[in-house]
Design an enzyme around this catalytic site. Structure first.
Site, PDB file in Angstrom:
ATOM      1  N   ASN A  31       0.864  -1.187   0.000  1.00 17.81           N
ATOM      2  CA  ASN A  31       0.000   0.000   0.000  1.00 17.81           C
ATOM      3  C   ASN A  31       0.896   1.231   0.000  1.00 17.81           C
ATOM      4  OD1 ASN A  31      -1.846   2.020   0.476  1.00 17.81           O
ATOM      5  ND2 ASN A  31      -2.262   1.440   2.600  1.00 17.81           N
ATOM      6  N   TRP A  32       0.929   1.904  -1.143  1.00 17.81           N
ATOM      7  CA  TRP A  32       1.834   3.063  -1.276  1.00 17.81           C
ATOM      8  C   TRP A  32       1.221   4.351  -0.732  1.00 17.81           C
ATOM      9  CZ3 TRP A  32       3.763   1.925  -6.984  1.00 17.81           C
ATOM     10  CH2 TRP A  32       4.627   0.825  -6.945  1.00 17.81           C
ATOM     11  N   LYS A  33      -0.001   4.292  -0.294  1.00 21.05           N
ATOM     12  CA  LYS A  33      -0.675   5.470   0.273  1.00 21.05           C
ATOM     13  C   LYS A  33      -0.476   6.694  -0.644  1.00 21.05           C
ATOM     14  CE  LYS A  33       0.205   3.436   4.748  1.00 21.05           C
ATOM     15  NZ  LYS A  33       0.130   3.570   6.181  1.00 21.05           N
ATOM     16  N   GLU A  73      -6.548   4.409   8.148  1.00 21.16           N
ATOM     17  CA  GLU A  73      -6.464   5.854   7.865  1.00 21.16           C
ATOM     18  C   GLU A  73      -7.791   6.371   7.304  1.00 21.16           C
ATOM     19  OE1 GLU A  73      -2.848   5.451   5.635  1.00 21.16           O
ATOM     20  OE2 GLU A  73      -1.871   4.935   7.519  1.00 21.16           O
ATOM     21  N   GLU A 110      -5.176  -5.308  10.838  1.00 22.97           N
ATOM     22  CA  GLU A 110      -4.194  -4.231  10.962  1.00 22.97           C
ATOM     23  C   GLU A 110      -4.444  -3.469  12.261  1.00 22.97           C
ATOM     24  OE1 GLU A 110      -2.256  -3.037   7.072  1.00 22.97           O
ATOM     25  OE2 GLU A 110      -4.060  -1.847   7.244  1.00 22.97           O
ATOM     26  N   GLY A 151       2.396   2.140  10.804  1.00 22.34           N
ATOM     27  CA  GLY A 151       3.299   3.281  10.644  1.00 22.34           C
ATOM     28  C   GLY A 151       4.030   3.683  11.914  1.00 22.34           C
ATOM     29  N   SER A 169       3.612  -2.205  10.438  1.00 23.05           N
ATOM     30  CA  SER A 169       5.067  -2.153  10.656  1.00 23.05           C
ATOM     31  C   SER A 169       5.777  -3.445  10.255  1.00 23.05           C
ATOM     32  CB  SER A 169       5.370  -1.773  12.100  1.00 23.05           C
ATOM     33  OG  SER A 169       4.906  -0.460  12.350  1.00 23.05           O
ATOM     34  N   GLY A 207       2.884  -1.209   4.305  1.00 24.18           N
ATOM     35  CA  GLY A 207       2.877   0.208   3.956  1.00 24.18           C
ATOM     36  C   GLY A 207       4.293   0.700   3.690  1.00 24.18           C
TER      37      GLY A 207
HETATM   38  C1  PEP Z   1      -0.699   0.042   6.121  1.00 27.57           C
HETATM   39  O1  PEP Z   1      -0.804   1.228   5.895  1.00 27.57           O
HETATM   40  O2  PEP Z   1      -1.551  -0.748   5.729  1.00 27.57           O
HETATM   41  C2  PEP Z   1       0.461  -0.396   6.871  1.00 27.57           C
HETATM   42  C3  PEP Z   1       0.452  -1.613   7.329  1.00 27.57           C
HETATM   43  O3  PEP Z   1       1.474   0.528   7.054  1.00 27.57           O
HETATM   44  P1  PEP Z   1       2.922   0.246   7.689  1.00 27.57           P
HETATM   45  O4  PEP Z   1       3.440  -1.017   7.046  1.00 27.57           O
HETATM   46  O5  PEP Z   1       3.738   1.436   7.334  1.00 27.57           O
HETATM   47  O6  PEP Z   1       2.727   0.070   9.149  1.00 27.57           O
END
Ligand code: PEP
Length: 251
Positions: free
Chosen positions: A9-11, A97, A167, A173, A213, A234
């Site tokens: 997921n590149w957001k 988010e 999640e 994050g 993470s 992410g």
């Molecule tokens: C996400 O946004 O779905 C996510 C898991 O982010 P990160 O890996 O940065 O925690």
């Protein structure tokens, strides 16, 4: 046997040029990793060019969001048909988010899950508790509520288009991942809930992936758990080397 799924997921990162440069490095690097499904979720503006570049490739295109109406006066929104026109095969719904920054409710998320599934997309349905909810011992209650409401319009025959992503909000994050044991405990709880709602065959076939993470240094241990069918990544998916390392850790 559930095939593992690794989704990036590149957001709101990577311009079109950045995405295409990424793929030039990433696609050759993962060519030997065949026993895994891979999804990439760039921003809306990059969906079409990334979709063109992925044509005929085993890496599939995923959107980060959708709106549940087919068309109309919904400024700033995007429909299933528009996503499919860009070659999207999957969509993330209910990301934390979207829930916590943009205020999406379980009711809205349920409409989106339905629209994605009935429109023929794979839906990555995200659920997870906040840190305060975990500390208050409410994890299971929160997860069950999100499942109950988010999947209230889904019938058994639609479940093969569904992946559930656990999640925990406190892990997204933050650099603090759920331990493999914490994740496995919640995944088992989700699978039991799926069994009571849709029956054991559906529960046994549904992929439940973990996000929060994930890094090359912790992905193998997370994936070693039988209940963890893949990862939603992410930050560590933003760099092609690190995302590739996570995929190769599966082998
Ligand atoms: C996400 O946004 O779905 C996510 C898991 O982010 P990160 O890996 O940065 O925690």
């Amino acid at each position: 046997m559930r095939k593992k799924l690794i989704a990036g997921n590149w957001k709101m990162h990577h311009t079109v040029a950045g995405c295409l440069g990424y793929l030039d490095k990433f696609l050759p690097a993962i060519s030997s990793s065949t026993d895994v499904d891979i999804l990439l979720a760039p921003s809306y503006t990059a969906l079409y060019p990334v979709g063109q570049k992925l044509a005929g490739h085993r890496v599939k295109l995923c959107a980060q969001n959708l709106y549940f109406k087919d068309s109309g006066a919904f400024t700033g929104e995007i429909s299933v048909a528009m996503l499919k026109e860009c070659a999207c095969e999957a969509v993330i719904v209910g990301h934390s988010e979207r829930r916590h920054v943009f205020g999406e409710t379980d009711e809205l998320i349920q409409e989106k899950v339905n629209a994605g599934v009935t429109g023929g997309l794979q839906v990555i349905f995200c659920i997870g508790e906040t840190g305060a909810e975990r500390e208050a011992g409410q994890t299971s209650e929160v997860i069950h509520r999100q499942l109950e409401q988010g999947l209230s319009g889904i019938s058994n025959d639609m479940c093969d288009q569904l992946t559930i992503a656990y999640e925990p909000v406190w892990a997204i994050g933050t650099g603090v991942n759920a331990t493999p044991e914490q994740a496995e405990e919640v995944h088992s709880d989700i699978r039991q809930w799926m069994g009571s709602r849709f029956g054991e065959p559906v529960a046994g076939a549904t992929r439940i992936i973990y996000g929060g993470s994930v890094k090359p240094g912790n992905s193998a241990e997370l994936l070693s758990k039988v209940e963890i069918d893949g990862l939603l990544v992410g930050s560590a998916s933003l760099d092609p080397d690190s995302f590739c390392a996570i995929i190769q850790n599966l082998q």
